[in-house]
Design a protein around this motif. Structure first.
Motif, short mmCIF file in Angstrom:
data_model
loop_
_atom_site.label_atom_id
_atom_site.label_comp_id
_atom_site.label_asym_id
_atom_site.label_seq_id
_atom_site.Cartn_x
_atom_site.Cartn_y
_atom_site.Cartn_z
N ARG A 156 -14.20 -33.66 27.50
CA ARG A 156 -15.20 -32.87 28.21
C ARG A 156 -16.42 -33.77 28.48
N THR A 157 -16.95 -33.70 29.69
CA THR A 157 -18.11 -34.51 30.06
C THR A 157 -19.13 -33.64 30.79
N ASP A 158 -20.26 -34.28 31.14
CA ASP A 158 -21.20 -33.63 32.05
C ASP A 158 -20.71 -33.83 33.49
N SER A 159 -21.52 -33.52 34.45
CA SER A 159 -21.08 -33.57 35.85
C SER A 159 -21.66 -34.75 36.62
N ARG A 160 -21.92 -35.85 35.91
CA ARG A 160 -22.36 -37.06 36.59
C ARG A 160 -21.12 -37.79 37.11
N THR A 212 -17.31 -31.24 21.68
CA THR A 212 -16.19 -30.50 22.28
C THR A 212 -14.94 -31.37 22.38
N THR A 213 -15.16 -32.61 22.81
CA THR A 213 -14.03 -33.52 23.02
C THR A 213 -13.29 -33.81 21.72
N LEU A 221 -8.48 -33.50 18.35
CA LEU A 221 -7.93 -33.28 17.01
C LEU A 221 -7.03 -32.04 17.00
N GLY A 222 -7.48 -31.00 17.66
CA GLY A 222 -6.68 -29.78 17.70
C GLY A 222 -5.33 -30.00 18.37
N ALA A 236 -9.49 -44.57 25.33
CA ALA A 236 -8.78 -44.96 24.10
C ALA A 236 -9.72 -44.94 22.90
N ALA A 237 -10.96 -45.43 23.09
CA ALA A 237 -11.91 -45.45 21.98
C ALA A 237 -12.32 -44.04 21.58
N ILE A 238 -12.49 -43.17 22.57
CA ILE A 238 -12.85 -41.77 22.28
C ILE A 238 -11.77 -41.11 21.44
N VAL A 239 -10.52 -41.34 21.82
CA VAL A 239 -9.39 -40.74 21.10
C VAL A 239 -9.30 -41.32 19.69
N ALA A 240 -9.41 -42.66 19.59
CA ALA A 240 -9.31 -43.31 18.27
C ALA A 240 -10.38 -42.78 17.32
N ALA A 241 -11.61 -42.64 17.83
CA ALA A 241 -12.71 -42.17 16.98
C ALA A 241 -12.52 -40.70 16.60
N ALA A 242 -12.04 -39.88 17.53
CA ALA A 242 -11.83 -38.46 17.24
C ALA A 242 -10.81 -38.25 16.13
#
Length: 815
Positions: free
Chosen positions: A153-157, A167-168, A173-174, A211-217
């Motif tokens: 999930r992101t903002d609208s930029r 949220t992400t 994780l879910g 990939a980094a977002i997923v790894a950290a989550a």
């Protein structure tokens, strides 16, 4: 849990995708894996081009879209067995039709918004990841494909959206927890969605970030970024010929390098994994056995305080100046607010302590908008004259030294700017943070390649220093010089860590350039097949290459070549002159060249102007630099005349001895320059000038021994006249011999006065025992008042002169 990301080059075609399959299979043997993939290599650019063509009303967008569709269909057919192609091809065709529908709308509207462009480019990753998932299924490897837009999930930029991590992280994780039986998850990189489920993107290179977002989550134990290089390098391999692999690097250093143009990893990638302490490996899909680079907290020193060198191209400097800024708070705030209001990112900031000006670096494409915004913000101050309109400089770039260990190593910035200065790289602005992890300098865009090579050589090269040499003149001396360079090539690299490359060669007929270096084994062949010699083009070819550690060697006696020294020195190109014309020209020109050499940090060396390979000028300069003062000089400075008078005894014609000297290479092309004393006059004048005298040729006395009849007409006429004047030469010899003395053509300098002439020298004199073509110089100084400092040895001949030029070349680069 481990996360593997493969970039566009790694999934460019079916062959490369099969390499990815093999690597993921190996990874699955270790742990559950999440695979993040980019679009097929080059597809994102093609999608953008198609969209932009549609927006301009160019129907060629349809052809571009057809190329994109064909590329994916060909990939499917190459990857999947015939029985498994139908459903995948249908899905590919459906998505390609969707792209075409969107582009048709863009074509009709004549408008391409950032939101629409995000939607179009998202199909690159959607298509590639879907095809790759199908390939795994056909190989019997179960997997779960998931649209990343449902997770991130992101903002609208649009174009560069900011991630809503709360949220992400929950969504990622879910999703994983809902699928405990799945060992391989496949996600398209780069794409996400906003709170209205509208497609957004994470910026070019955003698949790394995915990939980094997923790894950290997921608190993954490792993140692997697979690309087409074997890790992060000390400098861009496209700019530096021998960059070194960085085996390990800190998160902060990696962020600095990636921010400053290192394309191996997308800058935002580091932040999520750094917060969780997840190591990031940079690996090569095409050389998986290579160790790669690991990014983590703890790193070992690589033996240098610098970890790497990077750059940002197309930078503009914005300078806000005015006396009304001094001591008044708020100017910086207003400047940055004006830039922020136009969404202009500031790359570099520098401000002098006088507060009279503040300078920032921005992307060159934003310069015009920045000027308008800042001038509007300071309209009142500009109109009242307390602030100048914003000054913009373009055509610039930023180079940066990066390293955590700089803070514990004094002198890094001095070494950096000293190296740049010696190579004529002008620094327009400087910035260094208090963390001392980065030193940035703004330079001309044309100087980037040279600057990075200079710094890489200064901080990382343990193998050798490269000298880029241009030689003008390939006669006797030039020929011997090249032979000596070839002979000493291995020695220089092994013992002095120096590699000399001849980049250009020229003689009176031909010139040739080779940026990789002209082969010394067959240089004559290359020169013979070169282009016609044009001096202006030759000099322009040298200066335009703008290479580091450049040395120009003039091994001619050509006045036109000597007239170009100033232009070379002003480009910080060192000049080594065997040619005496420049240093024996009018004093003002000699002084200009010396001053330019000092101003532009480019040595101007001419040891061979006096005494061929003898260290005459070097010795004189050492005396002066150490505080001594030269009171008197006595010298035999003509190997030609010494050879002639050592071999003439009245029994053999004087003209025959002179002819022998010319045939053995001891004279100038026109021997009259030697026999008239003109060449010796030049030499003693050069020594007088180096001693501090403002001397001109007309100030040098000349007691010539040559009859006037010998100095007229051609060289052939000269020899004929000498034969007729034999009685004169015999009388000169006999007059000296009757006193038990020898004839020596002596140059003298005595407290500001210089002269040359033939003298009778007795056995008790230091000049008496001088044989063959030897030269000798006697320096009488405050430290050597009675017993002079003597420099003696061969003063003529191609080999010794070439060796003197060789020594000056090495001296120039180590000055």
């Amino acid at each position: 849990m481990q996360v593997l990301k493969f970039g566009g080059s790694s999934v460019a075609n079916a062959e490369n995708i099969n390499k990815v399959i093999a690597l993921v299979k190996q990874a699955l043997a270790k742990d559950k894996t999440i695979l993040v993939v980019s679009a097929l290599g080059g597809i994102t650019d093609k999608l953008i081009q198609a969209a932009q063509s549609a927006a301009t009303g160019d129907e060629s967008y349809k052809e571009k879209l057809q190329e994109i569709e064909n590329r994916h269909i060909e990939t499917v057919r190459a990857l999947l067995p015939l029985t498994g192609q139908s459903s995948v091809l249908s899905a590919v065709k459906t998505r390609c039709n969707e792209i075409e529908d969107i582009c048709s709308g863009v074509f009709l509207l004549g408008e391409l918004s950032a939101r629409t462009q995000d939607k179009i480019v998202s199909y690159g990753e959607l298509l590639s990841s879907f095809i790759i998932a199908a390939r795994f299924e056909s190989a019997g490897i179960a997997n779960a494909w998931k649209d990343s837009r449902e997770l991130i999930r992101t903002d609208s930029r649009f174009g560069h959206a900011a991630v809503d991590f709360v949220t992400t992280n929950a969504r990622i994780l879910g999703y994983i927890l809902e699928n405990p039986a799945v060992n391989l998850f496949i996600l398209p990189g780069f794409i996400a969605s906003d709170s209205h489920n509208v497609t957004t993107t994470l910026g070019r290179g955003g698949s790394d970030y995915t990939a980094a977002i997923v790894a950290a989550a997921l608190d993954g134990h490792t993140l692997e970024i697979w690309t087409d290089v074997s890790g992060m390098m000390t400098a861009d391999p496209r700019l530096v010929s021998n960059p070194r692999l960085i085996p390990n690097i800190s998160y902060q250093e990696a962020m600095e390098l990636s921010h400053f143009g290192a394309k191996v990893i997308y800058p935002p990638t580091i932040q999520p994994v750094m917060r969780k302490g997840i190591p990031v490996w940079i690996k090569n899909t095409f050389a998986p056995a290579d160790p790669g680079t690991v990014i983590e907290f703890e790193t070992t020193n690589n033996g240098s305080s610098i970890r790497g060198i990077s750059s940002i191209a197309k930078v503009a400097l914005l300078s806000l100046e005015g006396s009304g800024m001094v001591g008044i708070p708020g100017f910086s705030k207003r400047l940055f607010e004006a830039l922020s209001g136009q969404q202009i990112n500031v790359i570099l900031i520098t401000q002098g302590s006088s507060e009279h000006s503040i300078c920032v670096g921005v992307d060159e494409n934003s310069a015009s908008a920045a000027k308008q915004a800042v001038d509007n913000a300071f309209d009142y101050e500009i109109n009242t004259g307390i602030v100048e309109p914003l000054i913009i400089e373009t055509g610039l770039a930023i180079i940066a030294l990066v390293g955590d260990h700089m803070k514990s190593h004094p002198g890094v910035s001095g070494k950096m700017f000293g190296a740049l200065g010696r190579n004529g790289v002008n620094v327009r602005a400087i910035a260094q943070g208090s963390s001392e992890r980065n030193i940035s300098a703004v330079v001309a865009a044309d100087d980037v390649r040279k600057a990075i090579n200079v710094l890489h050589e200064e901080f990382f090269e343990t193998s050798y220093k490269q000298i880029n040499l241009f030689i003008t003149g390939t006669g006797n001396v030039g020929h011997r010089l090249i032979a000596q360079l070839l002979q000493q090539r291995s020695y220089l690299q092994e013992h002095l860590r120096i590699q000399i490359r001849i980049i250009g060669l020229a003689n009176s007929r031909k010139m040739v350039f080779n940026n990789e270096g002209i082969s010394l084994d067959n240089w004559q062949h290359h020169l013979d097949n070169g282009q016609p010699m044009q001096l202006d083009e030759w000099i322009a070819g040298i200066t335009s290459r703008n290479l580091r550690n450049t040395v120009f060697a003039d091994v001619t006696a050509n006045a036109d070549v000597a007239s170009r020294y100033a232009a070379l020195l002003q480009k910080s190109i060192s000049v080594v002159a065997c040619n005496k014309i420049a240093c024996s020209s009018i004093y003002g020109n000699y002084r200009l060249l010396k001053d330019l050499a000092r101003e532009f940090n480019a040595p101007f060396l001419f040891e061979t102007n006096v005494g061929a390979g003898l260290p005459v000028i070097g010795t004189l300069n050492d005396l002066l630099r150490s505080g001594d003062k030269v009171r008197r000089i006595q010298a035999v400075l003509s190997g030609t005349l010494n050879f002639v008078f050592n071999n003439y005894n009245g029994q053999r014609p004087f003209s025959d001895v002179v002819r022998q000297a010319q045939e053995e290479g001891y004279t100038e092309p026109d021997p009259r320059l030697d026999l008239s004393g003109t060449d010796v006059m030049r030499k003693i004048m050069i020594l007088a000038r180096e001693s501090g005298e403002k001397t001109e040729m007309e100030d040098i006395g000349n007691r010539s021994f040559m009859p006037a009849s010998c100095m007229q007409g051609s060289v052939a006429d000269f020899y004929a006249a000498m034969t007729k004047e034999e009685a004169h030469f015999k009388q000169l010899y006999q007059a000296a011999a009757s006193e038990g003395k020898k004839l020596k053509f002596v140059a003298s300098y005595d407290n500001g006065k210089a002269s040359v002439g033939l003298e009778h020298i007795g056995p008790e004199h230091d000049l008496y025992h001088l044989y063959g073509k030897d030269n000798v110089v006697l320096f009488y100084t405050d430290r050597y008042p009675e017993q002079p400092l003597v420099v003696k040895g061969a003063g003529a001949g191609a080999d010794v002169t070439a060796s003197g030029v060789f020594a000056d070349i090495l001296r120039a680069i180590n000055s």
